[in-house]
Design a protein around this motif. Sequence first.
Motif, PDB file in Angstrom:
ATOM      1  N   PHE A 198      43.009  38.481  11.389  1.00 22.64           N
ATOM      2  CA  PHE A 198      41.924  37.526  11.546  1.00 22.64           C
ATOM      3  C   PHE A 198      42.146  36.681  12.782  1.00 22.64           C
ATOM      4  CE2 PHE A 198      38.814  34.414  10.489  1.00 22.64           C
ATOM      5  CZ  PHE A 198      39.395  33.183  10.739  1.00 22.64           C
ATOM      6  N   VAL A 199      41.036  36.368  13.487  1.00 24.37           N
ATOM      7  CA  VAL A 199      41.115  35.510  14.668  1.00 24.37           C
ATOM      8  C   VAL A 199      40.283  34.242  14.476  1.00 24.37           C
ATOM      9  CG1 VAL A 199      40.609  35.324  17.133  1.00 24.37           C
ATOM     10  CG2 VAL A 199      41.485  37.484  16.201  1.00 24.37           C
ATOM     11  N   ALA A 200      39.014  34.415  14.103  1.00 24.19           N
ATOM     12  CA  ALA A 200      38.124  33.257  14.008  1.00 24.19           C
ATOM     13  C   ALA A 200      36.918  33.611  13.144  1.00 24.19           C
ATOM     14  CB  ALA A 200      37.656  32.821  15.394  1.00 24.19           C
ATOM     15  N   ARG A 201      36.273  32.567  12.616  1.00 23.56           N
ATOM     16  CA  ARG A 201      35.090  32.791  11.800  1.00 23.56           C
ATOM     17  C   ARG A 201      34.135  31.617  11.907  1.00 23.56           C
ATOM     18  NH1 ARG A 201      35.672  29.390   7.145  1.00 23.56           N
ATOM     19  NH2 ARG A 201      33.826  30.229   6.133  1.00 23.56           N
ATOM     20  N   THR A 202      32.855  31.905  11.691  1.00 20.73           N
ATOM     21  CA  THR A 202      31.859  30.866  11.502  1.00 20.73           C
ATOM     22  C   THR A 202      30.975  31.323  10.353  1.00 20.73           C
ATOM     23  OG1 THR A 202      30.107  29.564  12.561  1.00 20.73           O
ATOM     24  CG2 THR A 202      30.333  31.846  13.292  1.00 20.73           C
ATOM     25  N   PRO A 203      30.875  30.516   9.294  1.00 25.33           N
ATOM     26  CA  PRO A 203      30.184  30.969   8.082  1.00 25.33           C
ATOM     27  C   PRO A 203      28.669  30.910   8.224  1.00 25.33           C
ATOM     28  CG  PRO A 203      30.992  28.756   7.781  1.00 25.33           C
ATOM     29  CD  PRO A 203      31.474  29.192   9.122  1.00 25.33           C
ATOM     30  N   SER A 235      30.288  25.207  11.094  1.00 29.70           N
ATOM     31  CA  SER A 235      31.739  25.011  11.075  1.00 29.70           C
ATOM     32  C   SER A 235      32.450  26.253  11.595  1.00 29.70           C
ATOM     33  CB  SER A 235      32.208  24.692   9.657  1.00 29.70           C
ATOM     34  OG  SER A 235      32.024  25.816   8.812  1.00 29.70           O
ATOM     35  N   THR A 236      33.682  26.079  11.985  1.00 31.30           N
ATOM     36  CA  THR A 236      34.485  27.175  12.501  1.00 31.30           C
ATOM     37  C   THR A 236      35.893  27.076  11.948  1.00 31.30           C
ATOM     38  OG1 THR A 236      35.063  25.884  14.462  1.00 31.30           O
ATOM     39  CG2 THR A 236      33.180  27.365  14.662  1.00 31.30           C
ATOM     40  N   TYR A 237      36.587  28.187  11.983  1.00 31.29           N
ATOM     41  CA  TYR A 237      37.985  28.218  11.533  1.00 31.29           C
ATOM     42  C   TYR A 237      38.710  29.253  12.363  1.00 31.29           C
ATOM     43  CZ  TYR A 237      42.123  28.667   8.668  1.00 31.29           C
ATOM     44  OH  TYR A 237      43.425  28.690   8.240  1.00 31.29           O
ATOM     45  N   TYR A 238      39.965  28.925  12.718  1.00 35.36           N
ATOM     46  CA  TYR A 238      40.720  29.788  13.615  1.00 35.36           C
ATOM     47  C   TYR A 238      42.100  30.092  13.072  1.00 35.36           C
ATOM     48  CZ  TYR A 238      37.132  28.301  16.897  1.00 35.36           C
ATOM     49  OH  TYR A 238      35.927  28.044  17.495  1.00 35.36           O
ATOM     50  N   THR A 280      37.098  30.012  21.124  1.00 35.43           N
ATOM     51  CA  THR A 280      35.964  29.349  20.509  1.00 35.43           C
ATOM     52  C   THR A 280      34.968  30.393  20.025  1.00 35.43           C
ATOM     53  OG1 THR A 280      36.212  27.435  21.979  1.00 35.43           O
ATOM     54  CG2 THR A 280      34.119  27.668  20.802  1.00 35.43           C
ATOM     55  N   ILE A 281      34.640  30.323  18.751  1.00 41.49           N
ATOM     56  CA  ILE A 281      33.621  31.214  18.192  1.00 41.49           C
ATOM     57  C   ILE A 281      32.300  30.458  18.139  1.00 41.49           C
ATOM     58  CG2 ILE A 281      34.195  30.581  15.808  1.00 41.49           C
ATOM     59  CD1 ILE A 281      33.452  33.462  14.995  1.00 41.49           C
ATOM     60  N   SER A 282      31.222  31.165  18.438  1.00 42.35           N
ATOM     61  CA  SER A 282      29.903  30.548  18.387  1.00 42.35           C
ATOM     62  C   SER A 282      28.875  31.638  18.085  1.00 42.35           C
ATOM     63  CB  SER A 282      29.577  29.854  19.708  1.00 42.35           C
ATOM     64  OG  SER A 282      29.547  30.791  20.777  1.00 42.35           O
ATOM     65  N   ARG A 283      27.655  31.201  17.827  1.00 43.79           N
ATOM     66  CA  ARG A 283      26.589  32.156  17.565  1.00 43.79           C
ATOM     67  C   ARG A 283      25.282  31.618  18.119  1.00 43.79           C
ATOM     68  NH1 ARG A 283      26.931  32.870  11.314  1.00 43.79           N
ATOM     69  NH2 ARG A 283      25.153  34.234  11.612  1.00 43.79           N
ATOM     70  N   ASP A 284      24.453  32.526  18.596  1.00 44.04           N
ATOM     71  CA  ASP A 284      23.137  32.184  19.110  1.00 44.04           C
ATOM     72  C   ASP A 284      22.127  32.918  18.233  1.00 44.04           C
ATOM     73  OD1 ASP A 284      20.708  32.077  20.510  1.00 44.04           O
ATOM     74  OD2 ASP A 284      21.721  31.955  22.435  1.00 44.04           O
ATOM     75  N   LYS A 285      21.465  32.166  17.366  1.00 49.61           N
ATOM     76  CA  LYS A 285      20.543  32.793  16.425  1.00 49.61           C
ATOM     77  C   LYS A 285      19.368  33.440  17.138  1.00 49.61           C
ATOM     78  CE  LYS A 285      21.665  29.717  12.570  1.00 49.61           C
ATOM     79  NZ  LYS A 285      21.140  28.708  11.610  1.00 49.61           N
ATOM     80  N   ALA A 286      18.904  32.824  18.213  1.00 48.12           N
ATOM     81  CA  ALA A 286      17.748  33.370  18.934  1.00 48.12           C
ATOM     82  C   ALA A 286      18.067  34.728  19.547  1.00 48.12           C
ATOM     83  CB  ALA A 286      17.305  32.399  20.011  1.00 48.12           C
ATOM     84  N   LYS A 287      19.346  34.931  19.900  1.00 50.16           N
ATOM     85  CA  LYS A 287      19.744  36.193  20.524  1.00 50.16           C
ATOM     86  C   LYS A 287      20.416  37.133  19.539  1.00 50.16           C
ATOM     87  CE  LYS A 287      20.300  34.270  25.164  1.00 50.16           C
ATOM     88  NZ  LYS A 287      21.212  34.074  26.322  1.00 50.16           N
ATOM     89  N   ASN A 288      20.557  36.699  18.288  1.00 55.88           N
ATOM     90  CA  ASN A 288      21.258  37.520  17.283  1.00 55.88           C
ATOM     91  C   ASN A 288      22.631  37.950  17.792  1.00 55.88           C
ATOM     92  OD1 ASN A 288      19.164  37.300  15.514  1.00 55.88           O
ATOM     93  ND2 ASN A 288      18.597  39.452  15.548  1.00 55.88           N
ATOM     94  N   THR A 289      23.326  37.019  18.371  1.00 60.58           N
ATOM     95  CA  THR A 289      24.601  37.349  19.007  1.00 60.58           C
ATOM     96  C   THR A 289      25.662  36.308  18.649  1.00 60.58           C
ATOM     97  OG1 THR A 289      23.472  38.424  20.849  1.00 60.58           O
ATOM     98  CG2 THR A 289      25.758  37.794  21.197  1.00 60.58           C
ATOM     99  N   ALA A 290      26.847  36.810  18.370  1.00 58.07           N
ATOM    100  CA  ALA A 290      28.011  35.953  18.185  1.00 58.07           C
ATOM    101  C   ALA A 290      28.922  36.117  19.391  1.00 58.07           C
ATOM    102  CB  ALA A 290      28.752  36.319  16.901  1.00 58.07           C
TER     103      ALA A 290
END
Length: 124
Positions: free
Chosen positions: A47-52, A57-60, A69-79
């Motif tokens: 495991f490296v990282a997650r965003t629920p 929130s994030t966890y590493y 840094t983990i992130s997500r862009d809902k408009a682009k359907n991309t993490a």
Amino acid sequence: QVQLVESGGGLVQVGGSLRLSCAASGRTFSNYGMGWFRQAPGREREFVARTPKGSTSTYYADSAKGRFTISRDKAKNTAYLQMNSLKPEDTAVYYCAATVRYGFVVQESQYDYWGRGTQVTVSS
């Protein structure tokens, strides 16, 4: 189902940066928690990282804290996984994964869908 495709891996020198992307298609992206894992040669996937889902929130993993840094862009359907201050021990195939589960989801078996991975090599 959701399909995941990673990109952004490559060869980078020690101390450099890379941003990995995970493009999702299929079901609604926001219905899934997203995670990143990696597997180095001769080692188990870790495991490296997650965003629920439903949260920002994030966890590493300890190895990633302060550098990734983990992130997500809902408009682009991309993490994304932004990786800075890279070290030779970060060399691995990096996988993104999606889970329908809520809560503290950090184990490989808790993720339902996986990409095929992208290679990251850090040279010294």
